[in-house]
Design a protein around this motif. Structure first.
Motif, PDB file in Angstrom:
ATOM      1  N   MET A 193       0.825  -1.202   0.000  1.00  0.00           N
ATOM      2  CA  MET A 193       0.000   0.000   0.000  1.00  0.00           C
ATOM      3  C   MET A 193       0.862   1.257   0.000  1.00  0.00           C
ATOM      4  O   MET A 193       0.396   2.336  -0.276  1.00  0.00           O
ATOM      5  N   GLU A 194       2.139   1.137   0.252  1.00  0.00           N
ATOM      6  CA  GLU A 194       2.992   2.306   0.446  1.00  0.00           C
ATOM      7  C   GLU A 194       3.290   2.994  -0.883  1.00  0.00           C
ATOM      8  O   GLU A 194       4.339   2.805  -1.480  1.00  0.00           O
ATOM      9  N   ARG A 195       2.350   3.791  -1.360  1.00  0.00           N
ATOM     10  CA  ARG A 195       2.564   4.566  -2.585  1.00  0.00           C
ATOM     11  C   ARG A 195       2.555   6.049  -2.278  1.00  0.00           C
ATOM     12  O   ARG A 195       3.550   6.735  -2.403  1.00  0.00           O
ATOM     13  N   LYS A 196       1.408   6.549  -1.888  1.00  0.00           N
ATOM     14  CA  LYS A 196       1.230   7.940  -1.477  1.00  0.00           C
ATOM     15  C   LYS A 196       1.753   8.935  -2.526  1.00  0.00           C
ATOM     16  O   LYS A 196       2.343   9.957  -2.190  1.00  0.00           O
ATOM     17  N   GLU A 197       1.566   8.608  -3.788  1.00  0.00           N
ATOM     18  CA  GLU A 197       1.927   9.543  -4.850  1.00  0.00           C
ATOM     19  C   GLU A 197       0.846  10.594  -5.017  1.00  0.00           C
ATOM     20  O   GLU A 197      -0.271  10.448  -4.514  1.00  0.00           O
ATOM     21  N   LYS A 198       1.179  11.651  -5.744  1.00  0.00           N
ATOM     22  CA  LYS A 198       0.209  12.681  -6.078  1.00  0.00           C
ATOM     23  C   LYS A 198      -0.193  12.502  -7.537  1.00  0.00           C
ATOM     24  O   LYS A 198       0.651  12.577  -8.431  1.00  0.00           O
ATOM     25  N   LEU A 199      -1.475  12.233  -7.763  1.00  0.00           N
ATOM     26  CA  LEU A 199      -2.006  12.125  -9.120  1.00  0.00           C
ATOM     27  C   LEU A 199      -2.461  13.522  -9.531  1.00  0.00           C
ATOM     28  O   LEU A 199      -3.434  14.048  -8.998  1.00  0.00           O
ATOM     29  N   VAL A 200      -1.765  14.121 -10.475  1.00  0.00           N
ATOM     30  CA  VAL A 200      -1.992  15.522 -10.828  1.00  0.00           C
ATOM     31  C   VAL A 200      -2.541  15.614 -12.246  1.00  0.00           C
ATOM     32  O   VAL A 200      -1.891  15.167 -13.199  1.00  0.00           O
ATOM     33  N   ILE A 202     -18.203  15.458   2.021  1.00  0.00           N
ATOM     34  CA  ILE A 202     -18.392  14.912   3.365  1.00  0.00           C
ATOM     35  C   ILE A 202     -17.449  15.607   4.350  1.00  0.00           C
ATOM     36  O   ILE A 202     -16.446  16.205   3.973  1.00  0.00           O
ATOM     37  N   THR A 203     -17.803  15.512   5.619  1.00  0.00           N
ATOM     38  CA  THR A 203     -17.008  16.153   6.660  1.00  0.00           C
ATOM     39  C   THR A 203     -15.735  15.352   6.927  1.00  0.00           C
ATOM     40  O   THR A 203     -15.596  14.199   6.493  1.00  0.00           O
ATOM     41  N   ILE A 204     -14.809  15.959   7.665  1.00  0.00           N
ATOM     42  CA  ILE A 204     -13.573  15.279   8.030  1.00  0.00           C
ATOM     43  C   ILE A 204     -13.870  14.006   8.809  1.00  0.00           C
ATOM     44  O   ILE A 204     -13.262  12.957   8.590  1.00  0.00           O
ATOM     45  N   THR A 218      -7.648  15.821  -2.755  1.00  0.00           N
ATOM     46  CA  THR A 218      -6.826  16.703  -1.933  1.00  0.00           C
ATOM     47  C   THR A 218      -6.931  18.167  -2.312  1.00  0.00           C
ATOM     48  O   THR A 218      -7.017  19.040  -1.444  1.00  0.00           O
ATOM     49  N   PHE A 219      -6.926  18.450  -3.626  1.00  0.00           N
ATOM     50  CA  PHE A 219      -6.909  19.847  -4.057  1.00  0.00           C
ATOM     51  C   PHE A 219      -7.557  19.978  -5.435  1.00  0.00           C
ATOM     52  O   PHE A 219      -7.389  19.122  -6.299  1.00  0.00           O
ATOM     53  N   GLY A 220      -8.291  21.101  -5.619  1.00  0.00           N
ATOM     54  CA  GLY A 220      -8.787  21.404  -6.953  1.00  0.00           C
ATOM     55  C   GLY A 220     -10.128  22.107  -6.956  1.00  0.00           C
ATOM     56  O   GLY A 220     -10.823  22.172  -5.933  1.00  0.00           O
ATOM     57  N   LEU A 221     -10.480  22.635  -8.124  1.00  0.00           N
ATOM     58  CA  LEU A 221     -11.827  23.167  -8.291  1.00  0.00           C
ATOM     59  C   LEU A 221     -12.820  22.015  -8.233  1.00  0.00           C
ATOM     60  O   LEU A 221     -12.575  20.938  -8.771  1.00  0.00           O
ATOM     61  N   ILE A 222     -13.960  22.262  -7.593  1.00  0.00           N
ATOM     62  CA  ILE A 222     -14.988  21.230  -7.482  1.00  0.00           C
ATOM     63  C   ILE A 222     -15.996  21.397  -8.610  1.00  0.00           C
ATOM     64  O   ILE A 222     -16.599  22.463  -8.747  1.00  0.00           O
ATOM     65  N   PRO A 223     -16.186  20.372  -9.438  1.00  0.00           N
ATOM     66  CA  PRO A 223     -17.242  20.440 -10.451  1.00  0.00           C
ATOM     67  C   PRO A 223     -18.604  20.237  -9.791  1.00  0.00           C
ATOM     68  O   PRO A 223     -18.947  19.139  -9.363  1.00  0.00           O
ATOM     69  N   LEU A 224     -19.382  21.296  -9.665  1.00  0.00           N
ATOM     70  CA  LEU A 224     -20.657  21.225  -8.975  1.00  0.00           C
ATOM     71  C   LEU A 224     -21.755  20.641  -9.847  1.00  0.00           C
ATOM     72  O   LEU A 224     -22.684  19.996  -9.361  1.00  0.00           O
ATOM     73  N   MET A 225     -21.657  20.866 -11.151  1.00  0.00           N
ATOM     74  CA  MET A 225     -22.705  20.422 -12.065  1.00  0.00           C
ATOM     75  C   MET A 225     -22.115  20.205 -13.448  1.00  0.00           C
ATOM     76  O   MET A 225     -21.170  20.898 -13.843  1.00  0.00           O
ATOM     77  N   ASP A 236      -2.199  12.827   7.010  1.00  0.00           N
ATOM     78  CA  ASP A 236      -2.515  12.166   8.280  1.00  0.00           C
ATOM     79  C   ASP A 236      -3.665  11.166   8.177  1.00  0.00           C
ATOM     80  O   ASP A 236      -3.951  10.467   9.155  1.00  0.00           O
ATOM     81  N   PHE A 237      -4.321  11.096   7.018  1.00  0.00           N
ATOM     82  CA  PHE A 237      -5.487  10.214   6.909  1.00  0.00           C
ATOM     83  C   PHE A 237      -5.067   8.763   6.698  1.00  0.00           C
ATOM     84  O   PHE A 237      -4.058   8.490   6.049  1.00  0.00           O
ATOM     85  N   PRO A 238      -5.871   7.811   7.238  1.00  0.00           N
ATOM     86  CA  PRO A 238      -5.524   6.392   7.127  1.00  0.00           C
ATOM     87  C   PRO A 238      -5.999   5.786   5.809  1.00  0.00           C
ATOM     88  O   PRO A 238      -6.863   6.325   5.134  1.00  0.00           O
ATOM     89  N   ASN A 239      -5.404   4.644   5.462  1.00  0.00           N
ATOM     90  CA  ASN A 239      -5.874   3.813   4.355  1.00  0.00           C
ATOM     91  C   ASN A 239      -5.932   4.591   3.028  1.00  0.00           C
ATOM     92  O   ASN A 239      -6.899   4.484   2.278  1.00  0.00           O
ATOM     93  N   VAL A 240      -4.885   5.354   2.759  1.00  0.00           N
ATOM     94  CA  VAL A 240      -4.826   6.182   1.550  1.00  0.00           C
ATOM     95  C   VAL A 240      -3.788   5.611   0.587  1.00  0.00           C
ATOM     96  O   VAL A 240      -2.657   5.304   0.986  1.00  0.00           O
TER      97      VAL A 240
END
Length: 259
Positions: A1-8, A125-127, A145-152, A207-211
């Motif tokens: 599971m140890e990847r933790k890369e950033k998909l950009v 969803i909440t933290i 993690t980061f970005g504009l949110i497509p609302l519709m 800090d989040f688990p299972n990522v």
């Protein structure tokens, strides 16, 4: 599971060489003719990492996509149309489901994980809810993690119709305010996306688990701004936490005994 890369997501062509030089970054290319909401798209022949498909597809689109993917050299596929699951089930690439506003509970997440390798978490969803979802997921998830949110997303040419109706010069992007809320509209031949004006950012994402990895959608940012975001330097970026600290369900009043 140890990847933790950033998909950009590659939203700026100038930044590709810089992203390739970062050891913890994987590139996500919007696939030409199969995306909406991005100023740049890429032919399948130019994609050697992850491909992104984020619009609803017709049967003809799926047939065309099947031929394209059969000749590709992609390492992974990020998509939100559920019809693609059957299409790529025998394809030897990593399959990641982008559910946007639908993957809000661990039961639905775990159901879809029987068919894909991972799922990008929701921004709705909440933290506390996010932590619970990650803990209950039977596979590591990709953290939005980061970005504009497509609302519709609409298949209609909303900006074209708007400019015609009001006799205005057409523009494929429109910044506007509705009831004190700021939005960004973007149109291409396949429809219109409505984004938030501010960029969603999940603080303390490490800090989040299972990522499995972290997902970045830096659409409309410059090359330097994107590189700063990847270094966690967001001082000059207009960010917000969206619904991280605000529940989206409420108890409705009704009946004499309700307060």
């Amino acid at each position: 599971m140890e990847r933790k890369e950033k998909l950009v997501v590659v939203t700026n062509k100038e930044i590709i060489p810089d992203l390739r030089d970062l050891n913890d970054v994987r590139l996500v290319y919007p696939l030409e003719s199969f995306c909406i909401g991005y100023p740049y798209e890429f032919s399948i022949t130019k994609i050697d990492d992850y491909a992104l498909i984020n619009r609803l597809l017709t049967d003809q689109d799926l047939k065309k996509l099947k031929k394209i993917l059969a000749q590709s050299k992609i390492k992974g596929l990020i998509f939100d149309d559920l019809g693609i699951i059957e299409l790529v089930k025998d394809l030897d690439v990593e399959k990641i489901l982008l559910l946007n506003h639908l993957g809000n509970n661990y039961r639905s997440i775990n159901y879809y994980l029987d068919y894909v390798d991972s799922i990008i978490t929701s921004s709705d969803i909440t933290i506390m809810e996010l932590n619970y979802l990650l803990e209950m997921s039977k596979k590591p998830l990709i953290l939005n993690t980061f970005g504009l949110i497509p609302l519709m997303y609409s298949r209609r040419a909303l900006l074209t119709n708007y400019s015609k109706h009001n006799n205005l010069k057409y523009a494929e992007v429109l910044d506007t305010t509705i009831n004190d809320k700021e939005f960004k509209f973007w149109e291409n031949p396949y429809g219109t996306v409505v984004y938030t004006q501010k960029y969603y950012f999940l603080e303390n994402y490490a800090d989040f688990p299972n990522v499995l990895a972290y997902y970045y959608n830096p659409v409309f940012l410059s090359k330097d701004e994107i590189l700063n975001v990847l270094k966690d330097n967001l001082d000059k970026i207009n960010t917000f936490d969206f619904l991280q600290n605000e529940k989206t369900y409420f108890k409705l009043k009704g009946g004499e005994n309700n307060d």
